[in-house]
Design a protein around this motif. Structure first.
Motif, PDB file in Angstrom:
ATOM      1  N   THR A   1      43.733  41.521  44.914  1.00 22.88           N
ATOM      2  CA  THR A   1      45.253  41.456  44.150  1.00 22.88           C
ATOM      3  C   THR A   1      46.335  41.528  45.246  1.00 22.88           C
ATOM      4  OG1 THR A   1      44.882  44.020  43.868  1.00 22.88           O
ATOM      5  CG2 THR A   1      44.210  42.187  41.983  1.00 22.88           C
TER       6      THR A   1
ATOM      7  N   ARG B   1      47.298  36.803  42.849  1.00 20.99           N
ATOM      8  CA  ARG B   1      48.188  37.191  41.770  1.00 20.99           C
ATOM      9  C   ARG B   1      48.609  35.766  40.821  1.00 20.99           C
ATOM     10  NH1 ARG B   1      50.166  40.613  45.931  1.00 20.99           N
ATOM     11  NH2 ARG B   1      52.178  38.886  46.097  1.00 20.99           N
TER      12      ARG B   1
ATOM     13  N   LEU C   1      45.618  35.287  38.586  1.00 17.20           N
ATOM     14  CA  LEU C   1      45.601  36.256  37.501  1.00 17.20           C
ATOM     15  C   LEU C   1      46.738  36.035  36.266  1.00 17.20           C
ATOM     16  CD1 LEU C   1      44.668  39.289  39.632  1.00 17.20           C
ATOM     17  CD2 LEU C   1      42.920  37.771  38.066  1.00 17.20           C
TER      18      LEU C   1
ATOM     19  N   VAL D   1      38.281  38.708  33.012  1.00 16.64           N
ATOM     20  CA  VAL D   1      38.836  39.491  33.825  1.00 16.64           C
ATOM     21  C   VAL D   1      38.821  40.959  33.644  1.00 16.64           C
ATOM     22  CG1 VAL D   1      40.886  39.748  35.567  1.00 16.64           C
ATOM     23  CG2 VAL D   1      40.138  37.826  35.142  1.00 16.64           C
ATOM     24  N   ASP D   2      38.343  41.818  34.582  1.00 16.90           N
ATOM     25  CA  ASP D   2      38.417  43.458  34.249  1.00 16.90           C
ATOM     26  C   ASP D   2      39.232  43.949  35.106  1.00 16.90           C
ATOM     27  OD1 ASP D   2      36.438  43.060  32.158  1.00 16.90           O
ATOM     28  OD2 ASP D   2      35.001  44.276  32.870  1.00 16.90           O
ATOM     29  N   ARG D   3      40.315  44.633  34.658  1.00 14.35           N
ATOM     30  CA  ARG D   3      41.405  45.215  35.665  1.00 14.35           C
ATOM     31  C   ARG D   3      41.075  46.850  35.662  1.00 14.35           C
ATOM     32  NH1 ARG D   3      44.349  40.744  33.819  1.00 14.35           N
ATOM     33  NH2 ARG D   3      45.556  39.969  35.449  1.00 14.35           N
ATOM     34  N   ASN D   4      39.899  47.074  36.347  1.00 12.28           N
ATOM     35  CA  ASN D   4      39.326  48.510  36.160  1.00 12.28           C
ATOM     36  C   ASN D   4      40.257  49.657  36.416  1.00 12.28           C
ATOM     37  OD1 ASN D   4      36.991  47.435  34.859  1.00 12.28           O
ATOM     38  ND2 ASN D   4      35.910  47.291  36.902  1.00 12.28           N
TER      39      ASN D   4
ATOM     40  N   ASP E   1      43.881  50.204  39.762  1.00 12.12           N
ATOM     41  CA  ASP E   1      44.823  49.418  40.537  1.00 12.12           C
ATOM     42  C   ASP E   1      44.255  48.556  42.009  1.00 12.12           C
ATOM     43  OD1 ASP E   1      46.799  50.052  38.886  1.00 12.12           O
ATOM     44  OD2 ASP E   1      47.590  51.882  40.242  1.00 12.12           O
TER      45      ASP E   1
ATOM     46  N   GLU F   1      40.777  47.798  41.749  1.00 10.89           N
ATOM     47  CA  GLU F   1      39.583  46.973  41.714  1.00 10.89           C
ATOM     48  C   GLU F   1      39.963  45.944  40.362  1.00 10.89           C
ATOM     49  OE1 GLU F   1      35.189  48.010  41.445  1.00 10.89           O
ATOM     50  OE2 GLU F   1      36.106  48.763  39.641  1.00 10.89           O
ATOM     51  N   THR F   2      39.808  44.756  40.635  1.00 13.69           N
ATOM     52  CA  THR F   2      39.804  43.756  39.526  1.00 13.69           C
ATOM     53  C   THR F   2      38.814  42.854  39.840  1.00 13.69           C
ATOM     54  OG1 THR F   2      42.454  43.851  39.419  1.00 13.69           O
ATOM     55  CG2 THR F   2      41.278  41.871  38.514  1.00 13.69           C
TER      56      THR F   2
ATOM     57  N   ASP G   1      44.021  47.561  25.973  1.00  9.18           N
ATOM     58  CA  ASP G   1      44.521  46.368  26.889  1.00  9.18           C
ATOM     59  C   ASP G   1      44.668  45.069  26.057  1.00  9.18           C
ATOM     60  OD1 ASP G   1      43.964  48.022  29.141  1.00  9.18           O
ATOM     61  OD2 ASP G   1      42.196  46.863  29.515  1.00  9.18           O
TER      62      ASP G   1
END
Length: 251
Positions: free
Chosen positions: A10, A16, A19, A50-53, A55, A57-58, A176
């Motif tokens: 990211t 970006r 995404l 898409v998992d944004r776990n 800041d 790790e995406t 989310d």
């Protein structure tokens, strides 16, 4: 069938940009296959999420009938110079075959919960219009209404763990909620003049986390390989599973 996990860098502007546009990311996923994935017929389709776990790790998950090649995504949105592989692909078929009635799993699903409404401003000939569910209560109900046809049931909490007398019966949370508006270019056509604030595509992506029990393995396998709900091309419909207290295997 294959399950693929790709970590997105990211910090890169191209990442970006991807995404920020479900249409661009949809195209990047499709470009992972020599033959463009078919959206017709009754066979499994390409699903992604898409998992944004955190800041830092995406993750991009892809379920597909064929093995993808994500070299272009590594170059555009990964770490091209790293010694670590840019993505990991796992065989999914054996895992799907091993699913049995009564198995309990943790799950994550990103979906587009919608319903049909009547509206006084509908065009002539239109009887209903599709609209997004806006509240967690209605979004949960959307999923609960589909569980039987999808081959699973959401696990109910023991009464002593229910914090509320109504609306807290299930091992299910909504998080989310993301409203998206974006333009979908039409191949071979000039861009159309659009009024300010208007978009071709408007969807609301909602992520569900919870626990489920398999009731009909054949139907459930179809859910995992065909997706659940609308807007599958734009990152909705993919359900993944995780073991619960040592049960099952990771997927």
């Amino acid at each position: 069938m294959y399950l693929t996990r790709f970590r997105v860098n990211t910090h890169r502007s191209d990442a970006r940009r991807l995404l920020g546009s479900p249409h661009r990311l949809h195209g990047a996923v499709n470009a992972s296959f020599p033959t463009p994935p078919s959206r017709e017929g009754s066979g499994p389709r390409v699903l992604w999420r898409v998992d944004r776990n955190t800041d830092s790790e995406t993750l991009l998950y892809i379920v597909s009938p064929g093995r993808p090649d994500l070299t272009h995504l590594v170059e555009q949105a990964g770490w091209p110079a790293s010694d670590e592989p840019g993505w990991a692909t796992f065989s999914y078929a054996d895992f799907l075959t091993a699913l049995h009635a009564g198995d309990t799993w943790g799950f994550r699903l990103t979906a587009n919960p919608v319903h049909n409404i009547r509206h006084q401003y509908l065009k002539e000939g239109e009887r209903t219009k599709r609209a997004a569910h806006r509240t967690p209560r209605h979004q949960m109900r959307w999923l609960l209404e589909r569980q039987e046809r999808a081959g699973f049931e959401i696990v109910q909490k023991p009464e002593e763990r229910r914090l509320l007398p109504v609306g807290d019966e299930y091992e299910l949370v909504v998080r989310d909620q993301i409203p998206l508006q974006f333009h979908r270019p039409q191949a071979g056509k000039e861009p159309r003049t659009r009024a300010p604030g208007r978009a071709d595509v408007q969807i609301t992506k909602v992520t569900f986390d919870g626990r489920l029990r398999v009731t009909e393995p054949a139907l459930f396998r179809r859910t995992l390989t065909h997706g659940l709900g609308k807007a599958k091309a734009y990152g909705c419909g993919l359900m993944t599973l995780a073991p619960v207290r040592g049960e099952g295997a990771t997927a």
